[in-house]
Design an enzyme around this catalytic site. Sequence first.
Site, PDB file in Angstrom:
ATOM      1  N   SER A 124      46.107  30.802  47.277  1.00  0.00           N
ATOM      2  CA  SER A 124      45.887  32.235  47.088  1.00  0.00           C
ATOM      3  C   SER A 124      44.591  32.467  46.321  1.00  0.00           C
ATOM      4  O   SER A 124      44.188  31.639  45.491  1.00  0.00           O
ATOM      5  CB  SER A 124      47.061  32.778  46.270  1.00  0.00           C
ATOM      6  OG  SER A 124      46.790  34.056  45.773  1.00  0.00           O
ATOM      7  N   TYR A 148      52.986  32.309  38.515  1.00  0.00           N
ATOM      8  CA  TYR A 148      52.833  32.185  39.974  1.00  0.00           C
ATOM      9  C   TYR A 148      51.487  31.531  40.304  1.00  0.00           C
ATOM     10  O   TYR A 148      51.421  30.550  41.059  1.00  0.00           O
ATOM     11  CB  TYR A 148      52.930  33.566  40.651  1.00  0.00           C
ATOM     12  CG  TYR A 148      52.462  33.524  42.091  1.00  0.00           C
ATOM     13  CD1 TYR A 148      53.228  32.906  43.072  1.00  0.00           C
ATOM     14  CD2 TYR A 148      51.233  34.082  42.467  1.00  0.00           C
ATOM     15  CE1 TYR A 148      52.788  32.828  44.389  1.00  0.00           C
ATOM     16  CE2 TYR A 148      50.782  34.009  43.770  1.00  0.00           C
ATOM     17  CZ  TYR A 148      51.563  33.390  44.730  1.00  0.00           C
ATOM     18  OH  TYR A 148      51.110  33.315  46.035  1.00  0.00           O
ATOM     19  N   LYS A 152      50.434  27.686  41.990  1.00  0.00           N
ATOM     20  CA  LYS A 152      49.515  27.405  43.111  1.00  0.00           C
ATOM     21  C   LYS A 152      48.429  26.414  42.672  1.00  0.00           C
ATOM     22  O   LYS A 152      48.062  25.507  43.423  1.00  0.00           O
ATOM     23  CB  LYS A 152      48.861  28.698  43.614  1.00  0.00           C
ATOM     24  CG  LYS A 152      49.815  29.656  44.291  1.00  0.00           C
ATOM     25  CD  LYS A 152      50.280  29.105  45.630  1.00  0.00           C
ATOM     26  CE  LYS A 152      51.313  29.994  46.295  1.00  0.00           C
ATOM     27  NZ  LYS A 152      52.006  29.361  47.421  1.00  0.00           N
TER      28      LYS A 152
END
Length: 339
Positions: A124, A148, A152
């Site tokens: 992302s 989050y 990643k």
Amino acid sequence: MRVLITGGAGYIGTHTMLEVLGAGHEVCVIDNFSNSAPEALARVKTLSNRSFTFHKADLRDREGLTMHLKAFNPDAVIHFAGLKAVGESVEKPLEYYENNVQGTINLLQAMKAAGCQNIVFSSSATVYGDPDFLPITEDHPLRSTNPYGRSKLHIEEMLRDLAISDPDFTAAILRYFNPVGAHESGRIGEDPSGIPNNLMPMIAQVAVGRRAHVKVFGNDYDTPDGTGVRDYIHVVDLAKAHVAALDWTQSHTGARAFNLGLGQGVSVMEMIDAFAKASGREVPYVNAPRREGDIATCYADPSRAQAELGWKAQIDLAGMCETCWLWQDTNPLGYKTKT
Ligand code: NAD
Ligand code: WQD
């Protein structure tokens, strides 16, 4: 090619399945339906007119994963499965590390047991944090501001370490900017549970009358109209990039990151206007305070994906809004809509 897809029942997974099946690959899907519905896969089957294998399985169950990978014997894995809500990750960090990081370790070990060395991973733009320069290239420093994003980043680092340890290992790390829109059929699309976190599904639910207004989070950013600027990318363009990345894994080794965006910034107000035009509906909005953790502007330099994957986004903002509206208008309650 035999392609195993984790999280294939989700928003990006369903659109990617259609492209991967359309390209003639054999597919096996693993999903635990924690953020999706069996109906989504049923529609993929009808739209693609192809069959595929499905296992209801959880990334946290390493033994189950290993069994499915060994049985399917994939040439490559596309790995979407994971949790993705930034705010929730701050409240439940362990769930994010368990599903995303531990889940990926389990998957990589299962791949090793099954002799599969190719992975396409959903990363992302969040791994760039608040950017130092624009447009953002893949060499921009990596940082993250929430669990989050850190999940990643940890996964990306694991993939880079694996590529160093094993010269035959290949990872295409796809850094998505802001995926929006829906399939042109209007049969599959984004179906968030509860109140949407993201701008486009919120606008769509306001346009269809499910919610009263969009809250515009901040109108005093240092941007042309004061509202946040992002690089929105149509989910079908994104899906096509996965087919290109699968091909790339067959002739390359190592871990390589690719930005997937259009390279164009669109503000919140421009998105609201474009959606109102595409839908013919009013999109009432109110100004609200900035959302914590948000940045002013973020857009990609997507030239590496074009040069090395031979991929370029094709669908413009109007196409993003039109397809999202077709999906929302014909499925006002998402996959729960009776059809
Ligand atoms: P989604 O929630 O629609 O899809 C994820 C799928 O994974 C769901 O079907 C869910 O049921 C499944 N899943 C979750 N945890 C699982 C587990 N432990 N075991 C098995 N299945 C599990 O999300 P999406 O928007 O399609 O995103 C796909 C991927 O792309 C995610 O990894 C996400 O972090 C990443 N991503 C998404 C965006 C975005 O804005 N949508 C942006 C950048 C990156
Ligand atoms: C876009 C713009 C908001 C909702 C998030 C994740 C990121 C990635 C994609 C997974 C911003 C504004 C939003 C609303 C608003 N996901 N907005 N009212 O924040 O760029 O990225 O999704 O990897 O990690 O952080 O996307 O759609 O939430 O916001 O004004 O109701 O719309 O402030 O400027 P974001 P978004």
